[in-house]
Motif scaffolding. Structure first.
Motif, PDB file in Angstrom:
ATOM      1  N   TYR A 218       0.935  -1.385   0.011  1.00 46.87           N
ATOM      2  CA  TYR A 218       0.013  -0.082   0.159  1.00 46.87           C
ATOM      3  C   TYR A 218       0.980   1.035  -0.042  1.00 46.87           C
ATOM      4  N   LEU A 219       0.694   2.325  -1.027  1.00 48.78           N
ATOM      5  CA  LEU A 219       1.507   3.282  -1.293  1.00 48.78           C
ATOM      6  C   LEU A 219       0.803   4.463  -0.674  1.00 48.78           C
ATOM      7  N   GLY A 220      -0.596   4.417  -0.299  1.00 49.06           N
ATOM      8  CA  GLY A 220      -1.132   5.619  -0.138  1.00 49.06           C
ATOM      9  C   GLY A 220      -2.147   5.918  -1.067  1.00 49.06           C
ATOM     10  N   ASP A 221      -3.110   6.868  -0.607  1.00 46.52           N
ATOM     11  CA  ASP A 221      -4.368   7.135  -1.249  1.00 46.52           C
ATOM     12  C   ASP A 221      -4.325   8.501  -2.041  1.00 46.52           C
ATOM     13  N   LYS A 222      -3.138   9.152  -1.895  1.00 48.73           N
ATOM     14  CA  LYS A 222      -3.224  10.593  -2.519  1.00 48.73           C
ATOM     15  C   LYS A 222      -2.091  10.518  -3.935  1.00 48.73           C
ATOM     16  N   ILE A 223      -1.755   9.308  -4.399  1.00 51.91           N
ATOM     17  CA  ILE A 223      -1.004   9.126  -5.429  1.00 51.91           C
ATOM     18  C   ILE A 223      -1.694   8.268  -6.601  1.00 51.91           C
ATOM     19  N   ASN A 224      -1.179   8.165  -7.806  1.00 54.35           N
ATOM     20  CA  ASN A 224      -1.400   7.331  -9.127  1.00 54.35           C
ATOM     21  C   ASN A 224      -0.206   6.656  -9.305  1.00 54.35           C
ATOM     22  N   ILE A 225      -0.395   5.400  -9.591  1.00 56.80           N
ATOM     23  CA  ILE A 225       0.786   4.680 -10.155  1.00 56.80           C
ATOM     24  C   ILE A 225       0.849   4.727 -11.351  1.00 56.80           C
ATOM     25  N   ASP A 226       2.115   5.302 -11.878  1.00 57.11           N
ATOM     26  CA  ASP A 226       2.316   5.307 -13.380  1.00 57.11           C
ATOM     27  C   ASP A 226       3.262   4.522 -14.213  1.00 57.11           C
ATOM     28  N   ALA A 227       4.079   3.726 -13.403  1.00 53.20           N
ATOM     29  CA  ALA A 227       4.861   2.762 -14.023  1.00 53.20           C
ATOM     30  C   ALA A 227       5.494   1.831 -12.940  1.00 53.20           C
ATOM     31  N   THR A 228       6.021   0.756 -13.173  1.00 54.00           N
ATOM     32  CA  THR A 228       6.581  -0.473 -12.220  1.00 54.00           C
ATOM     33  C   THR A 228       7.676  -1.021 -12.859  1.00 54.00           C
ATOM     34  N   ALA A 229       8.593  -1.263 -12.179  1.00 54.86           N
ATOM     35  CA  ALA A 229       9.885  -2.328 -12.774  1.00 54.86           C
ATOM     36  C   ALA A 229      10.172  -3.222 -11.330  1.00 54.86           C
ATOM     37  N   LEU A 230      10.230  -4.305 -11.817  1.00 57.40           N
ATOM     38  CA  LEU A 230      10.823  -5.420 -10.751  1.00 57.40           C
ATOM     39  C   LEU A 230      12.230  -5.803 -11.041  1.00 57.40           C
ATOM     40  N   SER A 231      12.900  -6.057  -9.928  1.00 55.86           N
ATOM     41  CA  SER A 231      14.375  -6.517 -10.219  1.00 55.86           C
ATOM     42  C   SER A 231      14.331  -8.037 -10.476  1.00 55.86           C
ATOM     43  N   PRO A 232      15.226  -8.649 -11.217  1.00 49.33           N
ATOM     44  CA  PRO A 232      15.238  -9.865 -11.724  1.00 49.33           C
ATOM     45  C   PRO A 232      15.355 -10.844 -10.511  1.00 49.33           C
ATOM     46  N   ASP A 233      15.928 -10.349  -9.522  1.00 48.12           N
ATOM     47  CA  ASP A 233      16.213 -11.297  -8.287  1.00 48.12           C
ATOM     48  C   ASP A 233      14.617 -11.453  -7.559  1.00 48.12           C
ATOM     49  N   GLY A 234      13.816 -10.490  -7.805  1.00 50.15           N
ATOM     50  CA  GLY A 234      12.468 -10.506  -6.970  1.00 50.15           C
ATOM     51  C   GLY A 234      12.633  -9.836  -5.986  1.00 50.15           C
ATOM     52  N   LYS A 235      13.632  -9.230  -5.673  1.00 46.60           N
ATOM     53  CA  LYS A 235      13.890  -8.460  -4.188  1.00 46.60           C
ATOM     54  C   LYS A 235      13.208  -7.037  -3.989  1.00 46.60           C
ATOM     55  N   TYR A 236      13.205  -6.358  -5.179  1.00 47.42           N
ATOM     56  CA  TYR A 236      12.883  -4.943  -5.046  1.00 47.42           C
ATOM     57  C   TYR A 236      11.872  -4.389  -6.470  1.00 47.42           C
ATOM     58  N   LEU A 237      11.116  -3.506  -5.797  1.00 48.11           N
ATOM     59  CA  LEU A 237      10.224  -2.910  -6.989  1.00 48.11           C
ATOM     60  C   LEU A 237      10.485  -1.386  -6.977  1.00 48.11           C
ATOM     61  N   LEU A 238      10.613  -0.878  -8.142  1.00 46.74           N
ATOM     62  CA  LEU A 238      10.659   0.765  -8.210  1.00 46.74           C
ATOM     63  C   LEU A 238       9.393   1.033  -9.105  1.00 46.74           C
ATOM     64  N   VAL A 239       8.834   2.120  -8.145  1.00 50.28           N
ATOM     65  CA  VAL A 239       7.519   2.553  -8.521  1.00 50.28           C
ATOM     66  C   VAL A 239       7.511   4.182  -9.096  1.00 50.28           C
ATOM     67  N   VAL A 240       6.899   4.458 -10.195  1.00 55.50           N
ATOM     68  CA  VAL A 240       6.824   5.923 -10.378  1.00 55.50           C
ATOM     69  C   VAL A 240       5.428   6.190  -9.977  1.00 55.50           C
ATOM     70  N   THR A 241       5.475   7.043  -9.346  1.00 55.43           N
ATOM     71  CA  THR A 241       4.063   7.781  -8.819  1.00 55.43           C
ATOM     72  C   THR A 241       3.665   9.248  -9.312  1.00 55.43           C
ATOM     73  N   ALA A 242       2.564   9.687  -9.343  1.00 56.82           N
ATOM     74  CA  ALA A 242       2.107  11.081  -9.568  1.00 56.82           C
ATOM     75  C   ALA A 242       1.088  11.452  -8.666  1.00 56.82           C
ATOM     76  N   PRO A 243       0.935  12.721  -8.180  1.00 53.01           N
ATOM     77  CA  PRO A 243      -0.261  12.924  -7.171  1.00 53.01           C
ATOM     78  C   PRO A 243      -1.328  12.763  -8.081  1.00 53.01           C
ATOM     79  N   LYS A 244      -2.430  12.392  -7.012  1.00 50.21           N
ATOM     80  CA  LYS A 244      -3.884  12.459  -7.654  1.00 50.21           C
ATOM     81  C   LYS A 244      -4.445  13.701  -7.995  1.00 50.21           C
ATOM     82  N   GLY A 245      -5.288  14.199  -8.858  1.00 49.77           N
ATOM     83  CA  GLY A 245      -5.997  15.433  -9.024  1.00 49.77           C
ATOM     84  C   GLY A 245      -5.020  16.464  -9.830  1.00 49.77           C
TER      85      GLY A 245
END
Length: 784
Positions: A218-245
Motif C-alpha cells: 500500500y502506497l497511500g491514497d493520494k497518488i496514482n501509479i504510473d509505472a513499475t519495474a521489478l528487479s530480476p532477483d525478485g527483491k525490489y520494486l521501483l514505482v513511479v507515482t504522480a499526485p492524484k488530481g
C-alpha cells in the motif's frame, strides 16, 4: 478573379501517355493500395532461418502474417498462427530460451528444440517480460502488478502487488472524536480489537505459508501509479507515482457535424500548452521481503535545484521556483533498467522544463540515487535518443547521448569512466547488443545525412563499420544466432521491403518486392539530393529536387517549395518518404514545367543538435531563411523564376506556408497551408513547450512564432485546407485565421474544410480535392 479553364485542367491532370505511363492527380491521390502494400512489422523465427512479417491486404484493413524461408513468401494459415513467434522476444542470458509476447499473452520458446510453452493467457494484455536472475522463471507485468512463472512448477504466482490505497492496517489519522468513542463505548472498542487481531493473524499466516500470495504493497491514497519495474532477483520494486488530481486543465470540445446519428456530436480534446503542466513524478523503492517503502529523493541530481529559466521568470515577475525542479520518468517503464542479476538499477529522469536529462543508478541498500550522467541543453533535450541499459557483465551501463552535438553510443563502467563508442557528424540510434556485449549494431548515417545503413560497433576497440549497402535502411533485427540481420529498407519509389544481411557485413538477400505491376511500370522522376548553401552561417540545407527532364535555354521556370511536417522529421533522405503522395504530385508538377524543391530546413531530424534547436524561441525564422536560400539557389543555378514562387505543406508545413506568405510576401506569390498551426498557444504542451517554453513565461517567443501575428502582411494568394475533426492541430486554428483575414479585408484567400477528416487525411476523395485546389492555385498564380 482569374478562372482556370476546366478543359486545360482536365488535360493537365490526365497528362499524355509517354513511353511509360506517367501519374495523374487522380491516381496519385487514390487509395495507396494501388502502389502495393509495404512490409510492416517483421521478425525472425526461433530457428534463425524463417522470417515472418505483416502485410495489409489489398482493399482491406486486415493484415496477414507471411513467412519466408529461402523461397517465395507465403501466407501463414490461421491454423499455424499458434505455433509462430512474434516481434516481441526476450532472450535468456545463455541464448537458449526466449520469452515470446504475442497478442498480449506470454510463451516461452526452447531455442534448442523449438518447443513452445504457453505461460499465461489473460484478458488483460501482459507486458514487460523478463527472465529472473537465475533464469529459472519468467517475470511479467499485468497492469502495475508483477507475476513470476516457474518453469519447474509450471505455476504463475504474484510477486509484487502495488496499490494506490491507504494501508487498512495502518493507524488512522488522529481524531479526538474517534478516541472519545472508543474510550466511552466498550462494544466499539471490543469490535475494533477483534478486527485488528483477525487482520494481524491473517498476515502472520500469510507470511508463514509459502503457498500464499504476497500481501499488497500500500502506497497511500493520494497518488496514482504510473509505472513499475521489478528487479530480476525478485527483491525490489521501483514505482513511479504522480499526485492524484493533477490533471485539472480545461479541455477543448471538438464538434463533429457529419455523423451517423444525424446529430452534432462532441469529442473531448487535449488541453493547450501551459494550461495543464505535466504532473511531477516521484520514485519509490519497495523492499519486497519486508514491504518497506522508501522514497528516492532527486536531490543528488546535479543542477536539479537550479532553474535555467530563472531570469525569464524574474523578468515576467513570476514567482521563483522553490526547491527542486519537477521531473518526469516515462510512464511505460522504459526509463527504468535493472541489470540481469538484479544487483543494479538505473533510471532516466527528465526535468519537466526539458533542459536536463539525468541517468542515475539506484543504491538499492541505502535507497538513494547516484548520478551517473547529465545531459543539459539551453534549448531542449532530445527525447528520441533515450535508449539505455546494462551490459551482460551487470556492471557496465550503456546509453545514447547528444552531448557531442550528435547522438552517439557511450558506456560507463563500474569505475565511473565514460567512453564514447561512436563519434562524428552523424547519428547512432536503434541499438542492438550481442549476447556477450562484445559488439553493438546501430542505425547510422555516416556517409551522408540522408543515407542510412546498419553499423557494427566493436565495444573493445570502438571500431565502427557499415555492414549494409542498402542506403535506405529503416530498422533491423538481429537473428537469434546473431549471424544475420533482418533489414527493413526502402528507396524513393520502393515502399518498405525486407532483406537479410550477414551481421558482420556482406551481400544482401532481398526477400520481398510488394509493389504492383502498375506502379513499377510508371515513369518516375528520381529526386536529386542537393545541398543548398546557407547564407546564414548554417551547414548546407539538404533537399530533394524535382525538375523537368530538359530546361530550355533562356527560359525561366516557376518554383514550388514543399515543406515537410512535424518540424523534427527528415524527408531529404534515400528512403521511401512519408510524403509519397506529395512525391507523386511533384512528378506531376515537374511534368508541367515547375521546379520543385523539398528541403530539410533547420529543425529537421538527422542533422544533429544544433540543427534541431536552431528554432528555439523563434519558430518559422531560421526555416524561412533556409527556404529563401533555396529559392535563390534555384534562380541562380536552375533557371528558376524569382517572380513566380509558390510554397505548400501540411501541419508544420502549413505553419511555414503562413510564415512564408506573411513574413516574406515579396518572395512567395502563393501558397497552400494544410492543417496548419496558426497560433502556437493552441497546440499541445509536450511539443510546444520544448521549443517556446510556456505562454505565461515566454509570451514573446509565442508572438514572434505565430503566423496569426503576421496576418496583416499577407499579399499573395492563399489556400487553407483543414480537416474539421483534426484532433492534433485543431480546426479552430484555421477558423481563427479565417476570421482574422476577414477582419483585415484580405483578398485572394480561401478556406477548404473537410468534415470527416482528421489530421492525416484518409479518404481518396479528400486527398484529390485538396491537391486539385493546390494544383489550380499554382497554375492560376505562377504561370501568368
Amino acid at each position: 478573379m482569374y478562372k482556370f479553364p476546366l478543359a486545360v485542367l482536365a488535360a493537365a491532370l490526365a497528362l499524355p501517355v509517354l513511353a511509360a505511363p506517367r501519374v495523374t492527380l487522380d491516381q496519385a491521390m487514390a487509395d495507396p493500395d494501388w502502389i502495393g502494400t509495404p512490409v510492416e512489422a517483421a521478425w525472425w523465427g526461433w530457428d534463425s532461418r524463417t522470417v515472418y512479417f505483416k502485410q495489409k491486404r489489398i482493399g482491406s484493413p486486415v493484415r496477414d502474417t507471411w513467412s519466408v524461408t529461402g523461397g517465395a513468401p507465403r501466407v501463414v494459415a490461421d491454423k499455424d498462427l499458434a505455433g509462430i513467434d512474434s516481434d516481441d522476444v526476450v532472450y535468456n542470458r545463455e541464448h537458449t530460451r526466449a520469452i515470446v509476447l504475442r497478442n498480449g499473452d506470454l510463451f516461452e520458446r526452447d531455442l534448442k528444440t523449438g518447443a513452445l510453452t504457453q505461460i499465461a493467457r489473460s484478458a488483460t494484455a501482459l507486458s514487460a517480460p523478463q527472465y529472473s536472475a537465475d533464469g529459472k522463471a519468467v517475470q511479467y507485468r499485468s497492469g502495475n502488478d508483477w507475476y513470476s512463472w516457474s518453469r519447474a512448477e509450471r505455476l504463475s504466482v504474484p510477486v509484487a502487488l502495488p496499490r494506490a490505497l491507504k494501508d487498512p492496517a495502518a493507524a488512522p489519522d488522529d481524531d479526538a472524536l474517534r478516541d472519545l468513542q472508543l474510550r466511552l463505548i466498550a462494544t466499539l472498542k471490543r469490535q475494533k480489537d477483534e478486527r485488528d487481531a483477525r487482520r494481524q493473524r491473517s498476515e502472520e499466516e500469510r507470511k508463514a505459508d509459502p503457498t500464499r500470495a504476497p500481501a499488497p504493497v500500500y502506497l497511500g491514497d493520494k497518488i496514482n501509479i504510473d509505472a513499475t519495474a521489478l528487479s530480476p532477483d525478485g527483491k525490489y520494486l521501483l514505482v513511479v507515482t504522480a499526485p492524484k488530481g493533477s490533471d485539472k486543465g480545461r479541455i477543448g470540445k471538438m464538434p463533429r457535424y457529419v455523423t451517423e446519428s444525424g446529430y452534432e456530436e462532441f469529442d473531448d480534446q487535449r488541453t493547450r500548452v501551459g494550461r495543464n503542466m505535466p504532473a511531477a513524478h516521484a520514485l519509490k523503492l519497495v523492499d519486497l521481503a519486508t514491504g518497506a517503502v522508501r522514497d528516492l529523493a532527486f536531490d543528488p541530481l546535479p543542477g536539479i535545484a537550479t532553474d535555467p529559466l530563472a531570469q525569464m521568470r524574474a523578468e515576467r515577475k513570476l514567482p521563483a521556483l522553490k526547491g527542486n525542479r519537477a521531473v518526469r520518468i516515462d510512464d511505460d517503464g522504459e526509463d527504468i533498467a535493472f541489470s540481469r542479476d538484479g544487483s543494479h538499477a538505473a533510471v532516466i529522469v527528465r526535468a519537466i522544463d526539458n533542459k536536463d536529462r539525468w541517468i542515475a543508478t539506484v543504491d538499492l541498500r541505502d535507497a538513494k540515487l547516484v548520478p551517473a550522467h547529465r545531459l543539459s541543453d539551453a534549448a531542449w533535450v532530445n527525447s528520441r535518443f533515450g535508449e539505455f541499459g546494462w551490459l551482460p557483465d551487470n556492471a557496465t551501463l550503456w546509453f545514447l547521448s547528444e552531448e557531442s552535438g550528435y547522438s552517439h553510443l557511450y558506456t560507463r563502467g563500474a569505475d565511473g569512466q565514460q567512453r564514447a563508442l561512436t563519434q562524428g557528424k552523424w547519428e547512432a540510434s536503434r541499438v542492438t547488443w550481442s549476447a556477450d556485449g562484445a559488439r553493438a549494431w546501430v542505425l547510422c548515417n555516416r556517409a551522408a545525412p540522408g543515407t542510412y545503413e546498419v553499423c557494427e560497433v566493436d565495444a573493445k576497440t570502438a571500431n565502427v563499420k557499415e555492414v549494409t549497402t542498402l542506403e535506405g535502411v529503416e530498422r533491423f533485427r538481429l537473428s537469434p544466432d546473431e549471424r544475420r540481420l533482418l533489414v527493413n529498407y526502402s528507396a524513393a519509389y520502393l515502399p518498405s521491403q525486407l532483406a537479410t544481411v550477414p551481421s558482420h557485413g556482406g551481400s544482401a538477400v532481398k526477400l520481398t518486392d510488394t509493389r504492383s505491376a502498375d506502379f513499377k511500370a510508371r515513369q518516375w522522376i528520381a529526386p536529386e539530393i542537393v545541398a543548398v548553401p546557407s547564407s546564414h552561417g548554417a551547414d548546407p540545407v539538404y533537399g530533394k529536387f524535382y525538375r523537368p527532364a530538359k530546361l530550355e535555354a533562356g527560359k525561366v521556370y516557376p518554383i514550388v517549395m514543399f515543406v515537410h511536417g512535424a518540424g523534427y522529421l527528415q524527408n531529404a533522405d534515400k528512403r521511401y518518404p512519408n510524403y509519397f503522395r506529395e512525391q507523386m504530385f511533384h512528378n506531376l508538377l515537374a511534368d508541367q514545367g515547375y521546379l520543385v524543391l523539398d528541403l530539410d530546413y533547420r529543425a529537421s531530424a538527422g542533422y544533429g543538435r544544433n540543427w534541431r534547436t536552431a528554432i528555439y524561441r523563434q519558430m518559422g525564422h531560421p526555416e524561412l531563411d533556409d527556404y529563401i536560400d533555396g529559392v535563390n539557389w534555384l534562380v541562380k543555378n536552375h533557371q528558376g523564376d524569382a517572380k513566380n514562387v509558390g510554397i505548400y505543406g501540411g501541419s508544420y508545413g502549413g505553419f511555414m506556408t503562413f510564415m512564408a506568405l506573411m513574413r516574406a510576401p515579396d518572395v512567395f506569390k502563393s501558397g497552400a497551408a494544410l492543417r496548419p498551426v496558426t497560433d502556437w498557444t493552441t497546440y499541445n504542451h509536450e511539443y510546444t513547450a520544448n521549443i517556446l517554453n510556456t505562454p505565461d513565461l515566454d509570451p514573446e517567443a509565442y508572438k514572434v512564432s505565430s503566423p496569426i501575428e503576421f496576418a496583416p502582411n499577407l499579399k499573395g494568394h492563399l489556400l487553407i485546407a483543414h480537416g474539421m475533426v483534426d484532433d492534433n492541430v485543431f480546426y479552430q486554428d484555421s477558423v481563427r485565421m479565417a476570421q482574422r483575414l476577414i477582419e483585415l479585408k484580405k483578398d485572394n484567400w480561401e478556406l477548404a474544410s473537410y468534415p470527416l477528416e482528421r489530421h492525416s487525411f484518409v479518404q481518396p476523395e479528400s486527398w484529390y480535392d485538396e491537391y486539385r485546389r493546390i494544383y489550380q492555385l499554382f497554375e492560376r498564380t505562377l504561370k501568368q
